[in-house]
Design an enzyme around this catalytic site. Structure first.
Site, PDB file in Angstrom:
ATOM      1  CE  LYS A 167     -17.226   6.638 -15.673  1.00 27.43           C
ATOM      2  NZ  LYS A 167     -17.473   8.092 -15.522  1.00 27.43           N
ATOM      3  CE  LYS A 236     -10.200   2.732 -16.361  1.00 26.93           C
ATOM      4  NZ  LYS A 236     -11.391   3.112 -15.596  1.00 26.93           N
TER       5      LYS A 236
HETATM    6  P1  NDP Z   1      -6.498   7.513  -8.679  1.00 24.52           P
HETATM    7  O1  NDP Z   1      -5.368   7.147  -9.546  1.00 24.52           O
HETATM    8  O2  NDP Z   1      -6.573   8.887  -8.118  1.00 24.52           O
HETATM    9  O3  NDP Z   1      -6.579   6.497  -7.407  1.00 24.52           O
HETATM   10  C1  NDP Z   1      -6.371   5.127  -7.577  1.00 24.52           C
HETATM   11  C2  NDP Z   1      -6.570   4.417  -6.245  1.00 24.52           C
HETATM   12  O4  NDP Z   1      -6.374   3.010  -6.466  1.00 24.52           O
HETATM   13  C3  NDP Z   1      -5.566   4.823  -5.178  1.00 24.52           C
HETATM   14  O5  NDP Z   1      -6.173   4.720  -3.905  1.00 24.52           O
HETATM   15  C4  NDP Z   1      -4.477   3.748  -5.338  1.00 24.52           C
HETATM   16  O6  NDP Z   1      -3.730   3.533  -4.161  1.00 24.52           O
HETATM   17  C5  NDP Z   1      -5.331   2.544  -5.624  1.00 24.52           C
HETATM   18  N1  NDP Z   1      -4.598   1.480  -6.294  1.00 24.52           N
HETATM   19  C6  NDP Z   1      -3.955   1.542  -7.488  1.00 24.52           C
HETATM   20  N2  NDP Z   1      -3.421   0.357  -7.809  1.00 24.52           N
HETATM   21  C7  NDP Z   1      -3.718  -0.485  -6.777  1.00 24.52           C
HETATM   22  C8  NDP Z   1      -3.435  -1.847  -6.524  1.00 24.52           C
HETATM   23  N3  NDP Z   1      -2.742  -2.606  -7.387  1.00 24.52           N
HETATM   24  N4  NDP Z   1      -3.902  -2.382  -5.379  1.00 24.52           N
HETATM   25  C9  NDP Z   1      -4.599  -1.644  -4.496  1.00 24.52           C
HETATM   26  N5  NDP Z   1      -4.902  -0.338  -4.689  1.00 24.52           N
HETATM   27  C10 NDP Z   1      -4.465   0.226  -5.825  1.00 24.52           C
HETATM   28  O7  NDP Z   1      -7.827   7.154  -9.510  1.00 24.52           O
HETATM   29  P2  NDP Z   1      -9.265   7.855  -9.497  1.00 24.52           P
HETATM   30  O8  NDP Z   1      -9.755   7.973  -8.104  1.00 24.52           O
HETATM   31  O9  NDP Z   1      -9.232   9.034 -10.399  1.00 24.52           O
HETATM   32  O10 NDP Z   1     -10.104   6.736 -10.295  1.00 24.52           O
HETATM   33  C11 NDP Z   1     -10.573   5.536  -9.682  1.00 24.52           C
HETATM   34  C12 NDP Z   1     -11.622   4.929 -10.602  1.00 24.52           C
HETATM   35  O11 NDP Z   1     -12.715   5.849 -10.738  1.00 24.52           O
HETATM   36  C13 NDP Z   1     -11.113   4.630 -12.018  1.00 24.52           C
HETATM   37  O12 NDP Z   1     -11.697   3.459 -12.493  1.00 24.52           O
HETATM   38  C14 NDP Z   1     -11.594   5.852 -12.801  1.00 24.52           C
HETATM   39  O13 NDP Z   1     -11.744   5.543 -14.178  1.00 24.52           O
HETATM   40  C15 NDP Z   1     -12.915   6.153 -12.120  1.00 24.52           C
HETATM   41  N6  NDP Z   1     -13.409   7.528 -12.215  1.00 24.52           N
HETATM   42  C16 NDP Z   1     -12.575   8.604 -12.052  1.00 24.52           C
HETATM   43  C17 NDP Z   1     -13.079   9.896 -12.145  1.00 24.52           C
HETATM   44  C18 NDP Z   1     -12.202  11.107 -11.973  1.00 24.52           C
HETATM   45  O14 NDP Z   1     -12.660  12.227 -12.309  1.00 24.52           O
HETATM   46  N7  NDP Z   1     -10.987  11.005 -11.444  1.00 24.52           N
HETATM   47  C19 NDP Z   1     -14.505  10.146 -12.426  1.00 24.52           C
HETATM   48  C20 NDP Z   1     -15.301   8.940 -12.518  1.00 24.52           C
HETATM   49  C21 NDP Z   1     -14.753   7.696 -12.439  1.00 24.52           C
HETATM   50  P3  NDP Z   1      -2.382   4.380  -3.835  1.00 24.52           P
HETATM   51  O15 NDP Z   1      -2.845   5.574  -3.053  1.00 24.52           O
HETATM   52  O16 NDP Z   1      -1.552   3.456  -3.039  1.00 24.52           O
HETATM   53  O17 NDP Z   1      -1.756   4.757  -5.153  1.00 24.52           O
END
Ligand code: NDP
Length: 291
Positions: A167, A236
């Site tokens: 990835k 990242k």
């Molecule tokens: P978001 O920022 O939309 O969501 C992050 C999630 O993590 C939220 O549910 C947030 O909770 C939670 N979170 C953040 N910090 C903490 C913490 N300290 N403890 C517990 N929960 C936490 O991210 P994405 O969904 O975009 O991305 C998630 C992963 O997927 C990443 O690693 C990203 O690189 C990967 N990814 C993303 C893609 C995209 O197109 N967006 C595509 C493919 C992979 P809260 O709601 O409380 O903020």
């Protein structure tokens, strides 16, 4: 009857957990609990108030920003886990941290595997993601029906940690393609070439990529830059790709330079902007708009 749980209802996790809840009894946990309640109301999942409660499921999914947030949950998962829990981490995570975590959890009877995703929020909503699986073949067969709820392409790339390595390199390729296309198109725009016309023919030619076919036409030329994948997350991933390169004692100057450029874009443009907004830095440097 298999019960699944999903931790991290972000841009990716929210729609992924929706697909799971159509096929399985699904527990959801989110740091901001309101999102879990909203998910339950919308899709019939069950909102739980602790990670330990989520870990009572047969399969636990996580999709959090980085492996640091994933590892921080380990204690709660261990305290709540039932017999034979399989923990599937869909975060774009760190291979090294993941391997260490897998060893620690195995000592507690929990199998930890990595299954990062590609396909963006559109792929997550459509249930058509690609999964890069790192872990035992037998574990993949165990969790495959759950992965198929949101993925149409599932490939086992090796032992635990290797999904994250693939990835990271995939997203380094995205970053390189994005940056290079931005430089080239900014130069054409400065020359007075219509970028839409240039892309029309590039996309029928050998220089095309997902960046030129989809991202730039949909997000840059429209000037909408919808923040579905944050610039900070791409930085990242480029950093993780360089960790992979260093771990292999390989030489990758183009990926290294692109990581630095994306880091600069995070600082200049903003961490929460869409990843395609990195091209605004190129536009500044070349005093031209890509249009
Ligand atoms: P978001 O920022 O939309 O969501 C992050 C999630 O993590 C939220 O549910 C947030 O909770 C939670 N979170 C953040 N910090 C903490 C913490 N300290 N403890 C517990 N929960 C936490 O991210 P994405 O969904 O975009 O991305 C998630 C992963 O997927 C990443 O690693 C990203 O690189 C990967 N990814 C993303 C893609 C995209 O197109 N967006 C595509 C493919 C992979 P809260 O709601 O409380 O903020």
């Amino acid at each position: 009857n298999v019960t699944v749980a999903f931790v991290g209802l972000g841009a990716m996790g929210y729609p992924m957990a929706a697909h799971l809840s159509r096929r399985f009894e699904t527990l959801v946990w989110n740091r901001t609990h309101e999102k879990a309640l909203q998910h339950a109301a919308e899709y019939g999942s069950r909102a739980v108030t602790s990670v330990a409660a989520a870990a009572e499921a047969d399969i636990l999914f996580t999709c959090l920003p980085t492996s640091a947030e994933v590892a921080a949950l380990a204690g709660d998962v261990i305290s709540g886990a039932g017999n034979g829990l399989v923990w599937v981490d869909c975060t774009s995570g760190d291979p090294e941290v993941t391997r260490e975590l897998a060893v620690r959890l195995a000592g507690q009877g929990i199998e930890f595997v990595d299954a990062p995703l590609s396909g963006g929020t559109a792929g997550a909503e459509a249930g058509k993601l690609s999964v890069m699986f790192g872990g035992a073949e037998s574990t993949l067969e165990e969790v495959r029906p759950a992965l198929e709820a949101f993925a149409t392409k599932i490939v086992r790339v090796g032992e635990v940690g290797s999904g994250h390595a693939v990835k990271a390199i995939n997203n380094a390729l995205l970053a390189v393609n994005l940056w290079a296309a931005g430089e080239g198109l900014a130069a054409l725009a400065a020359l007075g070439v219509d970028v839409g016309a240039a892309l029309e023919v590039i996309n029928a030619s050998s220089g095309r990529s997902n960046v030129t076919e989809n991202l730039i036409p949909q997000r840059v030329l429209t000037r909408t830059f919808p923040a579905t994948f944050k610039l900070a997350l791409l930085a990242k991933d480029a950093g993780l790709a360089m960790d992979v390169v260093r771990g292999a004692r390989a030489s990758a100057p183009v990926i290294a330079m692109t990581e630095s450029l994306i880091r600069a874009a995070v600082n200049e443009i903003g961490p929460d902007e869409d990843h395609t907004a990195a091209l605004k830095l190129i536009e500044r440097w070349s005093k031209t708009e890509i249009r």
